[in-house]
Enzyme design. Structure first.
Site, PDB file in Angstrom:
ATOM      1  N   LYS A  50      20.012 -44.692  -6.878  1.00 27.04           N
ATOM      2  CA  LYS A  50      20.553 -45.975  -6.435  1.00 27.04           C
ATOM      3  C   LYS A  50      19.718 -47.064  -7.120  1.00 27.04           C
ATOM      4  O   LYS A  50      18.578 -46.847  -7.510  1.00 27.04           O
ATOM      5  CB  LYS A  50      20.350 -46.218  -4.881  1.00 27.04           C
ATOM      6  CG  LYS A  50      21.007 -47.285  -4.327  1.00 27.04           C
ATOM      7  CD  LYS A  50      20.709 -47.371  -2.744  1.00 27.04           C
ATOM      8  CE  LYS A  50      21.567 -48.422  -2.127  1.00 27.04           C
ATOM      9  NZ  LYS A  50      21.439 -48.490  -0.627  1.00 27.04           N
ATOM     10  N   SER A 125      25.571 -48.976   1.902  1.00 31.02           N
ATOM     11  CA  SER A 125      25.334 -49.822   0.546  1.00 31.02           C
ATOM     12  C   SER A 125      25.188 -48.722  -0.545  1.00 31.02           C
ATOM     13  O   SER A 125      24.975 -49.227  -1.511  1.00 31.02           O
ATOM     14  CB  SER A 125      24.176 -50.611   0.692  1.00 31.02           C
ATOM     15  OG  SER A 125      23.051 -49.754   0.961  1.00 31.02           O
ATOM     16  N   SER A 149      23.859 -46.383   5.548  1.00 31.53           N
ATOM     17  CA  SER A 149      24.049 -46.766   4.293  1.00 31.53           C
ATOM     18  C   SER A 149      24.097 -45.411   3.244  1.00 31.53           C
ATOM     19  O   SER A 149      24.673 -45.517   2.065  1.00 31.53           O
ATOM     20  CB  SER A 149      23.244 -47.656   3.538  1.00 31.53           C
ATOM     21  OG  SER A 149      23.509 -49.022   3.996  1.00 31.53           O
TER      22      SER A 149
END
Length: 460
Positions: A50, A125, A149
């Site tokens: 990420k 996310s 997330s």
């Protein structure tokens, strides 16, 4: 793809697939050329991070304009752990801006698409990382989980998403959202890999004083699907709020399967007012902490800087242009909660409600092995969907109950459970702190019941 299936050319091939897939999925921010690494549990495994994970010498934007030129001078602890274990980092994945969101629609590079339907969201996310695994490009990707997330995108993409106990994995070098809620998490396609990955990632780190001294076990070697006598609580508040018949049917079938394996399954209900307070409590605490954590994003020290006649003007211009509208909204909420006149009435009250929620959950879990419920109320929503009733229990409770894992710090995992209209749906299991072995064992049994291990969507 499983970890054990990787060979010497896996990283090169995975990079080619990611580049090709990105034309449709839009899930990668930066590609990284793989390098030869030493042997270990991740030998030859291609890895996607990420884009809030600091990587020395490699662009790290957190999908935010104000950081679109930020190149860290150090690695996050987990980067060093991955490379030491032989993993090869090949990309940095898109995310909701500064990890604030659940859709992956707010990234600077645009929406991330779901491989099961390109008109639908990936979830966020950590959607970019989830899609990298769900599309079959890599067997492992790093995410972060502040509310759900990692676990919600796992549900929407039909893969495994793990959020371990708070402090189990070091957060050093992770661009923060909310310090009391943030967890490093990860995606893979089966439970055995999930257990192996925690062995690599977990452990004490003196650079992160919230990291735990708790022993890291050989979870994968101790993996056992014999759950006879395990007590599993069904989260009734969630079940009662879901209207999707496919979700309920898949969940009921799973529960019957757990019973046949000898698990003791009981329904449990939590205080309705507290359950409806989960989301607003989360918004207040998370955004207040985010406002404080990101006060350093001024354009002065790093990131994109706009010129001005004074320091104040530089900061105002840089922050005004550097953040998207959703982030600005969250900073307004956070600033309001932290204002001196409001702290007791808003922020402290939210902390007290969080404590009540935690006490209620931990009391129920104290004599049980796990708490189980559908991870979401259905499949991934359409990108342009506006139909959600945000005051309904289906949204407030059923779609946001996994925040409990962040409030309590308990380990939590999402696994594939079935499908609705061709879209994946997941189940979530939450266990007691540092009982990851129990979590993996029950999950292993769930995987045997559903038969949905290693399902990916390569044709999209």
């Amino acid at each position: 793809m499983r970890l054990q299936d990787c060979t010497t050319n896996s990283a090169t091939l995975a990079l080619e697939i990611l580049k090709k897939n990105n034309e449709k999925l839009n899930n990668i921010v930066t590609f990284v050329e793989p390098t030869i690494k030493g042997e270990g549990k991740l030998n030859n495994v291609p890895v996607v991070l990420k884009d809030n994970v600091n990587t020395k010498g490699i662009l790290t934007t957190a999908s935010c304009k104000i950081l679109d030129n930020y190149v860290p001078v150090y690695n996050a602890t987990i980067v060093d752990k991955i490379e030491k274990a032989g993993g090869q980092i090949i990309a940095k994945a898109s995310m909701d801006e500064l990890a604030m969101g659940g859709t992956n629609l707010t990234a600077l590079t645009g929406p991330v698409k779901n491989p099961y339907d390109l008109n639908r969201i990936s979830g966020g996310s950590s959607g970019g990382s989830a899609v990298a695994v769900a599309s079959g490009a890599v067997p492992f990707a790093i995410g972060s989980d502040t509310g759900d997330s990692v676990r919600k995108p796992a549900s929407f993409n039909g893969i495994v998403g793990v959020k371990p106990t708070y402090g189990r994995i070091s957060r050093y070098g992770i661009i923060p959202y909310s310090s009391s809620l943030d967890h490093v998490g990860y995606f893979c396609t089966n439970v055995k890999d999930a257990a192996t990955l925690l062995e690599v990632l977990a452990g004490r780190d003196d650079n992160d004083m919230t990291s735990s001294f708790e022993e890291v076990k050989e979870y994968s070697k101790e993996l056992n699907s014999d759950i006879k006598g395990k007590k599993i609580l069904v989260f009734s508040n969630v079940i009662e709020a879901i209207s999707n018949k496919d979700v309920i049917e898949s969940f009921n079938n799973l529960i019957e399967g757990l019973k046949k394996k000898g698990a003791i399954v009981e329904n449990v209900s939590f205080d309705e007012k507290l359950m409806r307070a989960i989301l607003p409590t989360y918004y207040i605490i998370a955004n207040a902490e985010a406002t404080a954590n990101h006060s350093n994003l001024t354009g002065l020290l790093f990131g994109e800087r706009l010129e001005g006649s004074s320091i104040d003007e530089i900061m105002i211009k840089s922050r005004s242009e550097g953040f998207g509208p959703w982030i600005k909204k969250r900073f307004v909420i956070g600033s309001y909660a932290l204002k001196e006149d409001n702290q007791e009435r808003v922020f402290r009250k939210a902390q007290k409600i969080r404590r009540l929620i935690v006490e209620d959950v931990m009391k129920k879990l104290s004599d049980a092995d796990g708490l189980i419920a559908p991870a979401a109320t259905g499949g991934a929503p359409l990108i342009n969907s506006t139909s959600t009733n945000q005051m309904s229990d289906e949204y407030l409770v059923a779609d946001n109950h996994m925040v409990i894992g962040n409030f309590t710090g308990c380990p939590s995992i999402t696994l594939p459970m079935g499908y609705t209209e061709g879209l994946p749906i997941g189940v979530n299991l939450t266990c007691n702190p540092f009982k990851e072995q129990t979590m993996f064992d029950i999950s292993f049994a769930i995987e045997e019941i559903t038969g949905l291990a290693d399902k990916v969507k390569e044709d999209f």
